[in-house]
Write an enzyme that holds these catalytic residues in place. Structure first.
Site, PDB file in Angstrom:
ATOM      1  N   LYS A  19     -24.429  79.075  29.584  1.00 32.76           N
ATOM      2  CA  LYS A  19     -23.149  78.450  29.934  1.00 32.76           C
ATOM      3  C   LYS A  19     -21.972  79.319  29.468  1.00 32.76           C
ATOM      4  O   LYS A  19     -21.053  79.590  30.227  1.00 32.76           O
ATOM      5  CB  LYS A  19     -23.025  77.056  29.299  1.00 32.76           C
ATOM      6  CG  LYS A  19     -24.116  76.083  29.697  1.00 32.76           C
ATOM      7  CD  LYS A  19     -23.896  74.691  29.094  1.00 32.76           C
ATOM      8  CE  LYS A  19     -23.985  74.661  27.572  1.00 32.76           C
ATOM      9  NZ  LYS A  19     -25.327  74.927  27.022  1.00 32.76           N
ATOM     10  N   ARG A  94     -21.236  65.882  27.001  1.00 31.33           N
ATOM     11  CA  ARG A  94     -22.601  65.934  26.502  1.00 31.33           C
ATOM     12  C   ARG A  94     -23.192  64.538  26.304  1.00 31.33           C
ATOM     13  O   ARG A  94     -24.344  64.425  25.898  1.00 31.33           O
ATOM     14  CB  ARG A  94     -22.599  66.632  25.145  1.00 31.33           C
ATOM     15  CG  ARG A  94     -23.131  68.048  25.156  1.00 31.33           C
ATOM     16  CD  ARG A  94     -22.903  68.590  23.757  1.00 31.33           C
ATOM     17  NE  ARG A  94     -23.732  69.674  23.386  1.00 31.33           N
ATOM     18  CZ  ARG A  94     -23.378  70.961  23.461  1.00 31.33           C
ATOM     19  NH1 ARG A  94     -22.253  71.314  23.997  1.00 31.33           N
ATOM     20  NH2 ARG A  94     -24.179  71.889  22.999  1.00 31.33           N
ATOM     21  N   ARG A 167     -24.204  82.745  14.896  1.00 31.28           N
ATOM     22  CA  ARG A 167     -23.872  81.345  14.613  1.00 31.28           C
ATOM     23  C   ARG A 167     -24.850  80.747  13.613  1.00 31.28           C
ATOM     24  O   ARG A 167     -26.044  81.012  13.665  1.00 31.28           O
ATOM     25  CB  ARG A 167     -23.922  80.548  15.907  1.00 31.28           C
ATOM     26  CG  ARG A 167     -22.647  80.700  16.715  1.00 31.28           C
ATOM     27  CD  ARG A 167     -22.774  80.173  18.087  1.00 31.28           C
ATOM     28  NE  ARG A 167     -23.436  78.874  18.158  1.00 31.28           N
ATOM     29  CZ  ARG A 167     -23.601  78.197  19.281  1.00 31.28           C
ATOM     30  NH1 ARG A 167     -23.160  78.693  20.419  1.00 31.28           N
ATOM     31  NH2 ARG A 167     -24.200  77.033  19.278  1.00 31.28           N
ATOM     32  N   ARG A 178     -31.442  70.919  18.824  1.00 32.76           N
ATOM     33  CA  ARG A 178     -30.407  70.921  19.871  1.00 32.76           C
ATOM     34  C   ARG A 178     -31.020  70.640  21.240  1.00 32.76           C
ATOM     35  O   ARG A 178     -30.414  69.967  22.073  1.00 32.76           O
ATOM     36  CB  ARG A 178     -29.639  72.241  19.847  1.00 32.76           C
ATOM     37  CG  ARG A 178     -28.656  72.292  18.665  1.00 32.76           C
ATOM     38  CD  ARG A 178     -28.332  73.691  18.213  1.00 32.76           C
ATOM     39  NE  ARG A 178     -27.729  74.521  19.220  1.00 32.76           N
ATOM     40  CZ  ARG A 178     -27.715  75.862  19.176  1.00 32.76           C
ATOM     41  NH1 ARG A 178     -28.287  76.505  18.185  1.00 32.76           N
ATOM     42  NH2 ARG A 178     -27.120  76.535  20.122  1.00 32.76           N
TER      43      ARG A 178
END
Ligand code: ADP
Ligand code: ZN
Length: 224
Positions: A19, A94, A167, A178
């Site tokens: 994305k 989301r 990250r 996730r």
């Protein structure tokens, strides 16, 4: 933002689907504005704002930050004048609640969704993609330990900077969390946008450039 013709794109897909990579390319090529709630939240964490303090542990665990925090942060960003060029929502909505709030937010501004694009991938590949990735600390260009190293190790191909960052949530354990959150809370939005007639599916296991062309065709077909 002002008109119903302003492009509003939603990118849907699990972590690692691409994305961010695609949104950055669309920003460069089509002049649209990338709105990544993940980036906004990471900036809030780095600045130590109240929202950032509340979000930090949740993000490190791979869970979703509350709708309240995410909506406040997104709404503030959407009020900036550059968004009038058109926006790419990357990582938002989301949850059902966020999707409903977005409907309202767009309606209030006389906007509508141009397309919601589902980047379709297989989960197992995502663990490998996400756990090896890093990016340039200066310009954000993305790299990967196995799939995409810079031409000169440690130096960004794009801007020449020599500081790279990873990250805190890009490790195999957190990625699995996730992915779970994605399937439980976000994947149902695919049916929601399908029912609204704005869904487009793209095979995102293909090479970055192929995905980019497919996305270009979707936008060419539906935008302007
Ligand atoms: P990815 O899509 O690779 O998981 P993001 O940068 O979009 O990465 O998001 C990282 C983390 O930020 C998520 O795991 C979640 O904790 C938080 N986050 C980002 N966007 C949202 C959102 N719209 N709602 C709730 N949490 C979010
Ligand atoms: Zn760079």
């Amino acid at each position: 933002m002002t008109s119903a013709e302003t492009p509003v794109l939603i990118l849907l897909g699990p972590p690692g689907a691409g994305k961010g990579t695609q949104a950055r390319m669309l920003e460069e090529e089509q002049g649209l504005v990338q709105l990544s709630t993940g980036d906004m939240l990471r900036a809030a964490v780095a600045q130590g704002t109240p929202a950032g303090l509340a979000a930090k542990a949740v993000m490190e665990a791979g869970a979703l930050v509350s709708d309240e925090i995410v909506l406040a942060i997104l709404q503030e960003r959407m009020a900036q004048p550059d968004c009038a060029r058109g926006i790419i929502l990357d990582g938002f909505p989301r949850t059902d609640g966020q999707a409903a709030a977005l409907e309202q937010l767009l309606a209030d501004q006389g906007l509508r969704i141009t397309a919601a694009v589902s980047l379709e991938v297989d989960d197992e590949a995502m663990v490998g993609r996400v756990s090896g990735r890093y990016s340039c600390a200066k310009c954000g260009e993305g790299y990967h330990d196995s799939f995409r190293q810079p031409a000169h190790a440690g130096t960004c191909d794009k801007c020449g900077a020599s500081e790279m960052k990873r990250r805190a949530d890009d490790n195999a354990t957190t990625v699995r969390e996730r992915l779970k959150a994605y399937h439980a809370q976000t994947a149902p939005l695919i049916a929601f946008y399908e029912a609204k007639g704005v869904l487009q599916r793209i095979d995102a296991m293909a090479a970055i450039d192929e995905v980019r062309s497919a996305l270009g065709r979707v936008i060419g077909r539906v935008a302007v």
